[in-house]
Design a protein around this motif. Structure first.
Motif, mmCIF file in Angstrom:
data_model
loop_
_atom_site.group_PDB
_atom_site.id
_atom_site.type_symbol
_atom_site.label_atom_id
_atom_site.label_comp_id
_atom_site.label_asym_id
_atom_site.label_seq_id
_atom_site.Cartn_x
_atom_site.Cartn_y
_atom_site.Cartn_z
ATOM 1 N N ILE A 1 -9.728 71.233 47.781
ATOM 2 C CA ILE A 1 -9.502 70.200 48.796
ATOM 3 C C ILE A 1 -8.005 69.950 48.978
ATOM 4 N N MET A 2 -7.267 69.965 47.890
ATOM 5 C CA MET A 2 -5.810 69.797 47.975
ATOM 6 C C MET A 2 -5.192 70.903 48.830
ATOM 7 N N TRP A 3 -5.688 72.107 48.656
ATOM 8 C CA TRP A 3 -5.160 73.235 49.428
ATOM 9 C C TRP A 3 -5.474 73.068 50.911
ATOM 10 N N GLN A 4 -6.677 72.622 51.221
ATOM 11 C CA GLN A 4 -7.097 72.469 52.623
ATOM 12 C C GLN A 4 -6.405 71.290 53.306
ATOM 13 N N THR A 5 -5.851 70.362 52.518
ATOM 14 C CA THR A 5 -5.254 69.155 53.096
ATOM 15 C C THR A 5 -3.779 69.007 52.726
ATOM 16 N N GLN A 6 -3.132 70.096 52.349
ATOM 17 C CA GLN A 6 -1.780 69.995 51.798
ATOM 18 C C GLN A 6 -0.774 69.369 52.767
ATOM 19 N N PHE A 7 -0.880 69.695 54.061
ATOM 20 C CA PHE A 7 0.047 69.116 55.031
ATOM 21 C C PHE A 7 -0.308 67.661 55.323
ATOM 22 N N ASP A 8 -1.594 67.372 55.390
ATOM 23 C CA ASP A 8 -2.026 65.997 55.628
ATOM 24 C C ASP A 8 -1.612 65.071 54.480
ATOM 25 N N ILE A 9 -1.600 65.595 53.253
ATOM 26 C CA ILE A 9 -1.180 64.797 52.105
ATOM 27 C C ILE A 9 0.291 64.423 52.239
ATOM 28 N N LYS A 10 1.110 65.377 52.650
ATOM 29 C CA LYS A 10 2.539 65.093 52.872
ATOM 30 C C LYS A 10 2.716 64.095 54.013
ATOM 31 N N LEU A 11 1.903 64.234 55.048
ATOM 32 C CA LEU A 11 1.965 63.330 56.192
ATOM 33 C C LEU A 11 1.530 61.921 55.779
ATOM 34 N N TYR A 12 0.507 61.857 54.949
ATOM 35 C CA TYR A 12 0.011 60.582 54.431
ATOM 36 C C TYR A 12 1.109 59.869 53.632
ATOM 37 N N ASP A 13 1.801 60.607 52.784
ATOM 38 C CA ASP A 13 2.890 60.038 51.986
ATOM 39 C C ASP A 13 4.044 59.583 52.885
#
Length: 350
Positions: free
Chosen positions: A307-319
């Motif tokens: 899941i981290m791999w599939q959402t890696q850009f969204d996680i950065k965007l979230y931060d």
């Protein structure tokens, strides 16, 4: 706050606030001189990704009476709760998908219909075809809607023009939690469309999971590999065009939304108490929540890594959104949050 999606069942009853296709197009924004003509936004070379959003107001610009609140609905991120707060608690008229029930999607003119004591414009802004119809009928010019909601950011741009702009906000949720919520919603929820025996590992390997949904929808990069360029573009869109809210900070978020759009509780004390209790209850209980409890995969597990791999850009965007949330505290935050942030900065020596 809880989840997104969902609908508001019930039959529609017309309210007499019709606006025909040709009406109101020459009206000037309220409170502005008759000869007021806003400047056409100039999109610099290399910033073409901003073109579809040129008629969305910049978050730092002064709010104009002709601006139409726009809720960019990220699925499974408290969306239905937001719509219920705005519609049920504050009594605002929404443009979503509800107003086209009972054949109102074929109406030749715009009007407001009542569904379960809530008001909706007879358009469907949750589909591309519906957005095209809403645009052709002059939804923004009509001033019938107090808020438009859609997950189609680029396509929603067609609703607005130079003198009737969209003013946007969104609610963000931790991308890993959002993906897990989506898995359970699609395999076990009332609207399940995936095999209930599907494992979360299989889901996260590409059998239903959304790849960096936020980043892709913000910059309209729906296919192909994402790069750091897409992430930087998404950050710019977020910074320029959005009031940022967070699912796990619902009370503060809704206070900011109300301040941002100039929405206030009723002056009548009894009605004001009803509205405040309504908001408090919805923030606490949520709408369209996953009724069965579930655990988010722990760090170190295969499911979490996938899941981290599939959402890696969204996680950065979230931060990055968290940084913007703090920055926007100065203008839109509650007094309590401003004090907290000031203390936090003093302790950090910033």
């Amino acid at each position: 706050f809880a989840d997104a999606g969902g609908d508001d069942g019930g039959a529609g009853e017309k309210v007499q606030r019709d606006f025909d296709e040709d009406g109101g197009r020459d009206a000037k924004p309220d409170g502005e001189p008759e000869d007021f003509i806003p400047e056409e936004p100039i999109i610099p070379e290399g910033k073409e990704f901003l073109v579809p959003l040129k008629y969305f107001s910049d978050v730092k610009s002064m709010r104009r009476s002709s601006d139409l609140p726009f809720f960019f609905h990220i699925p499974r991120s408290g969306g239905q709760t937001v719509k219920d707060i705005v519609g049920q608690c504050l009594g605002k008229t929404l443009a979503s998908e509800v107003g086209v029930r009972d054949g109102h999607g074929n109406d030749p003119t715009l009007s407001v219909v009542e569904v379960k004591n809530n008001k909706y414009v007879n358009v469907d802004t949750t589909s591309v075809d519906g957005l095209q119809r809403a645009a052709s009928l002059g939804l923004a010019e009509s001033k019938l809607a107090d808020m438009v909601t859609s997950s189609y950011l680029k396509e929603s741009g067609m609703l607005f023009d130079l003198t009737h702009q969209g003013r946007a906000f969104l609610i963000m949720r931790n991308p890993v939690e959002r993906a897990v919520s989506m898995f359970h919603h699609r395999t076990k929820g009332e609207a399940a469309d995936l095999d209930p025996s599907l494992t979360i590992e299989d889901f996260a390997q590409g059998n239903g999971i959304e790849n960096n949904w936020m980043t892709r929808f913000l910059v309209n990069a729906m296919e192909g590999e994402l790069t750091k360029v897409h992430l930087e573009q998404a950050k710019e869109v977020l910074e320029k065009k959005f009031l940022v809210g967070y699912l796990d900070d619902g009370e503060e978020t809704m206070a900011r939304v109300m301040k941002y759009f100039g929405w206030e509780y009723s002056e009548d004390e009894t009605e004001k108490m009803r509205q405040e209790d309504c908001v408090e209850d919805l923030l606490k209980e949520g709408t369209n929540v996953n009724v069965d409890g579930y655990d988010v995969p722990k760090k170190g597990t295969q499911a979490y890594a996938l899941i981290m791999w599939q959402t890696q850009f969204d996680i950065k965007l979230y931060d990055y959104g968290k940084e913007l949330f703090d920055q926007q505290t100065k203008h839109w935050g509650t007094k309590e949050r401003k004090k907290e942030l000031k203390k936090k900065k003093q302790k950090g020596g910033k």
